[in-house]
Design a protein around this motif. Structure first.
Motif, PDB file in Angstrom:
ATOM      1  N   GLY A 196      50.529  54.023  92.356  1.00  0.00           N
ATOM      2  CA  GLY A 196      51.822  53.993  91.681  1.00  0.00           C
ATOM      3  C   GLY A 196      52.606  52.727  91.990  1.00  0.00           C
ATOM      4  N   SER A 197      52.527  52.239  93.236  1.00  0.00           N
ATOM      5  CA  SER A 197      53.269  51.038  93.613  1.00  0.00           C
ATOM      6  C   SER A 197      52.783  49.829  92.826  1.00  0.00           C
ATOM      7  N   ALA A 198      51.475  49.724  92.603  1.00  0.00           N
ATOM      8  CA  ALA A 198      50.923  48.613  91.831  1.00  0.00           C
ATOM      9  C   ALA A 198      51.313  48.736  90.364  1.00  0.00           C
ATOM     10  N   LEU A 199      51.300  49.954  89.841  1.00  0.00           N
ATOM     11  CA  LEU A 199      51.660  50.166  88.434  1.00  0.00           C
ATOM     12  C   LEU A 199      53.117  49.812  88.170  1.00  0.00           C
ATOM     13  N   ASN A 200      53.984  50.040  89.149  1.00  0.00           N
ATOM     14  CA  ASN A 200      55.389  49.647  88.995  1.00  0.00           C
ATOM     15  C   ASN A 200      55.506  48.134  88.789  1.00  0.00           C
ATOM     16  N   GLU A 201      54.641  47.379  89.486  1.00  0.00           N
ATOM     17  CA  GLU A 201      54.651  45.923  89.326  1.00  0.00           C
ATOM     18  C   GLU A 201      54.057  45.517  87.977  1.00  0.00           C
ATOM     19  N   VAL A 202      53.008  46.221  87.542  1.00  0.00           N
ATOM     20  CA  VAL A 202      52.414  45.940  86.235  1.00  0.00           C
ATOM     21  C   VAL A 202      53.450  46.155  85.135  1.00  0.00           C
ATOM     22  N   GLU A 203      54.225  47.232  85.264  1.00  0.00           N
ATOM     23  CA  GLU A 203      55.269  47.520  84.275  1.00  0.00           C
ATOM     24  C   GLU A 203      56.272  46.365  84.181  1.00  0.00           C
ATOM     25  N   LYS A 204      56.628  45.777  85.328  1.00  0.00           N
ATOM     26  CA  LYS A 204      57.598  44.674  85.336  1.00  0.00           C
ATOM     27  C   LYS A 204      57.003  43.400  84.734  1.00  0.00           C
ATOM     28  N   ILE A 205      55.708  43.202  84.945  1.00  0.00           N
ATOM     29  CA  ILE A 205      55.052  41.995  84.444  1.00  0.00           C
ATOM     30  C   ILE A 205      54.878  42.048  82.923  1.00  0.00           C
ATOM     31  N   CYS A 206      54.589  43.245  82.391  1.00  0.00           N
ATOM     32  CA  CYS A 206      54.378  43.400  80.951  1.00  0.00           C
ATOM     33  C   CYS A 206      55.684  43.147  80.187  1.00  0.00           C
ATOM     34  N   GLU A 207      55.560  42.538  79.034  1.00  0.00           N
ATOM     35  CA  GLU A 207      56.716  42.278  78.191  1.00  0.00           C
ATOM     36  C   GLU A 207      56.663  43.161  76.941  1.00  0.00           C
ATOM     37  N   ASP A 208      57.769  43.227  76.242  1.00  0.00           N
ATOM     38  CA  ASP A 208      57.858  44.069  75.049  1.00  0.00           C
ATOM     39  C   ASP A 208      57.283  43.317  73.848  1.00  0.00           C
ATOM     40  N   THR A 209      55.995  43.025  73.923  1.00  0.00           N
ATOM     41  CA  THR A 209      55.324  42.283  72.861  1.00  0.00           C
ATOM     42  C   THR A 209      53.978  42.925  72.560  1.00  0.00           C
ATOM     43  N   ASP A 210      53.364  42.478  71.472  1.00  0.00           N
ATOM     44  CA  ASP A 210      52.017  42.933  71.123  1.00  0.00           C
ATOM     45  C   ASP A 210      50.949  42.060  71.749  1.00  0.00           C
ATOM     46  N   ASP A 211      51.350  41.099  72.591  1.00  0.00           N
ATOM     47  CA  ASP A 211      50.362  40.285  73.297  1.00  0.00           C
ATOM     48  C   ASP A 211      49.474  41.190  74.144  1.00  0.00           C
ATOM     49  N   THR A 212      48.234  40.795  74.294  1.00  0.00           N
ATOM     50  CA  THR A 212      47.238  41.669  74.913  1.00  0.00           C
ATOM     51  C   THR A 212      47.347  41.725  76.439  1.00  0.00           C
ATOM     52  N   ALA A 213      47.166  42.926  76.969  1.00  0.00           N
ATOM     53  CA  ALA A 213      46.959  43.139  78.399  1.00  0.00           C
ATOM     54  C   ALA A 213      45.542  43.682  78.565  1.00  0.00           C
ATOM     55  N   VAL A 214      44.844  43.230  79.590  1.00  0.00           N
ATOM     56  CA  VAL A 214      43.466  43.669  79.828  1.00  0.00           C
ATOM     57  C   VAL A 214      43.402  44.364  81.188  1.00  0.00           C
ATOM     58  N   VAL A 215      42.794  45.557  81.208  1.00  0.00           N
ATOM     59  CA  VAL A 215      42.618  46.314  82.447  1.00  0.00           C
ATOM     60  C   VAL A 215      41.124  46.371  82.742  1.00  0.00           C
ATOM     61  N   THR A 216      40.727  45.876  83.926  1.00  0.00           N
ATOM     62  CA  THR A 216      39.316  45.814  84.296  1.00  0.00           C
ATOM     63  C   THR A 216      39.062  46.697  85.516  1.00  0.00           C
TER      64      THR A 216
END
Length: 369
Positions: A196-216
């Motif tokens: 959960g702590s890492a996901l909180n940081e991912v949420e902050k990094i993501c922007e309100d755009t359709d640009d792609t995020a990749v999860v590996t």
């Protein structure tokens, strides 16, 4: 090492990377940011659990790498004028940093003492819009457990299959679930639990755009790639709750309510509830309305919220914060409450369209009267 770049770009990158810097560590370098000047400038922060690496354009005239104290570097950047930053470091790790009329001389640490961020093998990966990933994390993270007795539940379950991506969080009192279809097909079904702590940081990094995020997904680690930023974290291991079996769906009572209206009513009766004066919110579901009340030593509060449907005078109690949070994060103006008995969970789903979210809140036993 020598480079120059816009102050605002350098400050933004340093701010992002510093989110995973150790506040205290037996390895002094981990309390700093790793700067690597090659084709581009890379800034990394790492606390041995989660690491963030972000790259930016800079005019690099001399390559190299070093570690700067995170807090000091951040404070300097924050105070610099909006201009071009000139940065240089000699072989003795003496750093000269200037911008406009401001100039600083500080000491760096050797990059040799900085642990390498883990490499993530590409077992499986998915791509989705940043705004989708951000909203799925935001709409479920509130239900992540903080109890270290069950470490697996201190993260969110990601399930990927033909139907798309499902994210689930549980904490023993409530459950939050979000589903989204994936534009790009995936080969095979897989699942993992992200802290959960890492996901909180991912949420902050993501922007309100359709640009792609990749999860590996790797053997032991996860990689989230968002634009020029990478977040690497450990996977949580263990047996996650069988959430499909835990959610009751044959509930005879179905009530439709405007989300904001019910939130407002819960908020009104919660005025008498505090950390010292605790009480459940007592709900009586009648025909076309629900009576809400709370009573503590501070006083008693009552309200009525209009609904659609007949609850047959069902009386049930809830933790006010748990019920209110489920409603606040529900991405719909109108929701359906599925109920059964006074000791059965309340299931919250959308009224119309695809069931993209589901929240479950366990009741609180009420005292007579």
């Amino acid at each position: 090492m020598k480079f120059s770049c816009e102050k605002i770009l350098l400050q933004s990158a340093a701010s992002v990377a510093s989110r995973t810097v150790s506040s205290k560590s037996s390895i002094p370098a981990l309390e700093g940011l790793l700067l690597q000047a090659e084709a581009r400038l890379t800034i990394s922060g790492y606390n041995m659990q989660t690491g963030i690496r972000t790259t930016l354009d800079a005019d690099i005239t001399e390559t190299g790498e070093l570690v700067l104290p995170s807090r000091l570097f951040g404070e300097i950047l924050r105070r610099l004028p909006d201009d071009v930053v000139t940065f240089s470091c000699d072989k003795n790790l003496n750093v000269k940093l200037s911008c406009g009329d401001a100039a600083y001389d500080i000491m760096a640490l050797s990059a040799d003492d900085y642990p390498e961020l883990p490499e993530v093998e590409d077992q499986y990966s998915i791509s989705l819009p940043q705004r989708t990933l951000r909203s799925m994390i935001a709409d479920t993270s509130f239900a992540v457990s903080t109890d270290e007795v069950r470490p697996i539940h201190t993260g969110s379950l990601f399930e990927i299959g033909e139907e798309g991506l499902t994210v689930v969080s549980v904490d023993g009192f409530r459950l939050a679930l979000r589903k989204e279809a994936l534009e790009e097909p995936v080969s095979g079904a897989f699942r993992f639990v992200a802290p959960g702590s890492a996901l909180n940081e991912v949420e902050k990094i993501c922007e309100d755009t359709d640009d792609t995020a990749v999860v590996t997904l790797g053997n032991r680690h996860l990689l989230f790639e968002v634009g020029d930023t990478q977040l690497i974290c450990r996977r949580l291991e263990g047996e996650f709750l069988d959430y499909k079996a835990a959610i009751p769906r044959s509930n005879p009572i179905k009530i439709t309510v405007e989300t904001k209206a019910l939130i407002t009513s819960i908020d009104r009766v919660s005025v008498v509830i505090s950390e010292k004066q605790k009480s459940p919110v007592r709900c009586i579901f009648d025909d076309s309305r629900v009576f809400l009340s709370a009573k503590t030593a501070s006083g008693e509060a009552k309200d009525i919220c209009p609904v659609s449907g007949d609850g047959g005078r069902l009386e049930i109690g809830f933790n006010n914060r748990y019920l209110m949070e489920a409603l606040k994060y529900a991405p719909a103006d109108t929701v359906q409450l599925e109920l059964n008995t006074g000791i059965s969970p309340c299931v919250i789903t959308p009224v119309e369209g695809e069931e993209r979210f589901l929240y479950m809140v366990l009741p609180v036993r009420l005292k007579n009267g």
